[in-house]
Design a protein around this motif. Structure first.
Motif, short mmCIF file in Angstrom:
data_model
loop_
_atom_site.label_atom_id
_atom_site.label_comp_id
_atom_site.label_asym_id
_atom_site.label_seq_id
_atom_site.Cartn_x
_atom_site.Cartn_y
_atom_site.Cartn_z
N ALA A 140 39.40 51.48 45.00
CA ALA A 140 40.03 51.03 45.40
C ALA A 140 39.54 49.43 46.40
CB ALA A 140 40.84 52.18 46.68
N ALA B 146 35.79 61.15 44.52
CA ALA B 146 36.41 60.03 45.95
C ALA B 146 35.34 58.64 45.81
CB ALA B 146 36.27 60.99 46.87
N LYS C 172 33.91 56.78 43.47
CA LYS C 172 34.61 56.30 42.46
C LYS C 172 35.78 54.99 43.11
CE LYS C 172 32.23 58.07 38.91
NZ LYS C 172 32.07 58.97 37.54
N LYS C 173 37.37 56.71 43.19
CA LYS C 173 38.18 56.01 43.45
C LYS C 173 38.13 55.41 44.81
CE LYS C 173 40.75 59.80 41.61
NZ LYS C 173 41.51 61.42 42.40
#
Length: 158
Positions: free
Chosen positions: A32, A25, A27-28
Motif C-alpha cells: 500500500a 499485513a 506485506k500489504k
C-alpha cells in the motif's frame, strides 16, 4: 506472582503483532505504501509534464503576442503613411481647386473689364455720332461746337 496489567497488554500486543505478521499485513502495508509512493510519483510526473506544457504554451502565446504587437505597429505605421499621403493629396487637390477658381475669377474680371471698356467706347461713339448728327442738322453757322458737344456728352454719360 502478581502480574500487572501492563504485562498482559504487552503480551497481547506481541500476539497481535505475530498475527499481523502471520497474515502478511506487513506485506500489504508495504504494498500500500509502495502504491501510494508510485501514485505520488505519477502525480509529480504528471504535474511536471503539465508544467512544461504550460511553459511551452506560455512561450508560444508570448511569441504570438510579440508577433501581434509587431504586426499592429506595422499596421499603425502603414495607416500613418496612408493618412499622410491622403492629406498631401487633399492639400494638392485643394491648391489646384483654389488655383482654378482664382483663374476663373480673374478671367471673369478681365472679361467684365473688357466688356465695360467696349460699352464705354460704344457709348462714346454713339455720343460722338449724335453730336455730329446734331451739328450737321443745325448747321455750322454761329455755334460753339466744343461746348455744345461737351454738354451733350455729359448729359449722355449721366
Amino acid at each position: 506472582m502478581h502480574y500487572d496489567a501492563e504485562l498482559f497488554v504487552a503480551i497481547g500486543f506481541g500476539i497481535f503483532l505475530c498475527v499481523l505478521l502471520y497474515v502478511g499485513a506487513h506485506k500489504k502495508l508495504g504494498a500500500a505504501l509502495d502504491a501510494r509512493v508510485g501514485r505520488i510519483k505519477g502525480e509529480l510526473a504528471e504535474a511536471e509534464r503539465l508544467r512544461s506544457e504550460a511553459e511551452s504554451l506560455l512561450a508560444s502565446f508570448e511569441k504570438k503576442r510579440e508577433d501581434a504587437e509587431i504586426e499592429a505597429k506595422a499596421i499603425v505605421a502603414q495607416a500613418k503613411s496612408e493618412a499622410e499621403l491622403l492629406a498631401t493629396e487633399a492639400r494638392q487637390r485643394l491648391e489646384d481647386y483654389v488655383t482654378r477658381r482664382t483663374k476663373q475669377v480673374e478671367d471673369k474680371i478681365a472679361q467684365a473689364e473688357a466688356q465695360a471698356a467696349a460699352e464705354v467706347r460704344a457709348s462714346a461713339a454713339d455720343a460722338a455720332v449724335k453730336v455730329a448728327e446734331a451739328v450737321l442738322r443745325k448747321g455750322v453757322a454761329g455755334t460753339d461746337f466744343v461746348s455744345a458737344g461737351i454738354a451733350e456728352v455729359k448729359a449722355l454719360a449721366h
